[in-house]
Design a protein around this motif. Structure first.
Motif, mmCIF file in Angstrom:
data_model
loop_
_atom_site.group_PDB
_atom_site.id
_atom_site.type_symbol
_atom_site.label_atom_id
_atom_site.label_comp_id
_atom_site.label_asym_id
_atom_site.label_seq_id
_atom_site.Cartn_x
_atom_site.Cartn_y
_atom_site.Cartn_z
ATOM 1 N N THR A 1 0.901 -0.873 -0.144
ATOM 2 C CA THR A 1 -0.213 0.565 -0.159
ATOM 3 C C THR A 1 0.721 1.182 0.294
ATOM 4 O O THR A 1 0.351 1.878 -0.421
ATOM 5 C CB THR A 1 -0.820 -0.033 1.419
ATOM 6 N N ARG B 1 -5.863 2.158 0.035
ATOM 7 C CA ARG B 1 -6.262 1.000 0.945
ATOM 8 C C ARG B 1 -7.938 1.184 0.543
ATOM 9 O O ARG B 1 -8.450 -0.064 -0.391
ATOM 10 C CB ARG B 1 -6.582 0.657 1.998
ATOM 11 N N SER C 1 -9.732 -1.905 -2.319
ATOM 12 C CA SER C 1 -10.669 -2.560 -1.916
ATOM 13 C C SER C 1 -12.079 -2.725 -2.489
ATOM 14 O O SER C 1 -12.481 -3.394 -1.993
ATOM 15 C CB SER C 1 -10.681 -3.130 0.256
ATOM 16 N N ASP D 1 -1.319 -6.367 3.692
ATOM 17 C CA ASP D 1 -1.293 -4.757 2.927
ATOM 18 C C ASP D 1 -0.873 -4.910 2.122
ATOM 19 O O ASP D 1 -0.221 -4.090 1.218
ATOM 20 C CB ASP D 1 -0.957 -4.055 4.355
#
Length: 111
Positions: A62, A77, A81, A95
Motif C-alpha cells: 500500500t 486501501r 478494496s 497489506d
C-alpha cells in the motif's frame, strides 16, 4: 398584502430552495464519482505497469502504491478494496495488492 400573495411567496421560496439543494447534492455526487473513477484508474494502471505474474513480483505494498500515485495510504486501501480487479494478498505479507488473480487449488468434494 393578501394571504394568497404570502403563500405564493412561501411556495416559490421553498421550491427554489429544494431545487438548489438537489442541484448541490447532484453536483457533489457526480464529483465524488468522477474523482473515485480517476483515482481507481490511476492505481490500477500503476499496478499494471509495476507488477507481473511472476513469484515475488505479483504484489505491491500500500505504501509503494501510495507513494507513486500521490494518494494517501488510507485512500489506496479503500480504492484497492473496492476495485473488482485488484486483489489483497493472503498469507504472511499483509497489506499488499495485485491485479493478478490468486490461484487456488480446488479439490472436488473437499468441503
Amino acid at each position: 398584502m393578501s394571504v394568497t400573495t404570502i403563500f405564493d411567496g412561501i411556495i416559490i421560496g421553498g421550491s427554489g430552495g429544494a431545487i438548489g439543494g438537489l442541484t448541490v447534492y447532484l453536483v457533489q455526487t457526480i464529483h465524488k464519482s468522477i474523482k473515485e473513477k480517476t483515482e481507481s484508474k490511476r492505481v490500477f494502471n500503476w499496478l499494471i505497469e509495476n507488477t507481473s505474474d511472476e513469484d515475488g513480483k505479483k504484489f505491491r505494498s500500500t505504501r509503494a502504491i501510495s507513494s507513486y500515485t500521490n494518494l494517501t495510504e488510507d485512500r489506496v486501501r479503500y480504492i484497492c478494496s473496492t476495485h473488482e480487479k485488484i486483489y489483497l494478498s493472503t498469507g504472511k505479507n499483509e497489506d499488499r495488492w495485485s491485479i493478478h488473480t490468486r490461484k487456488t487449488d480446488i479439490v472436488a468434494g473437499a468441503w
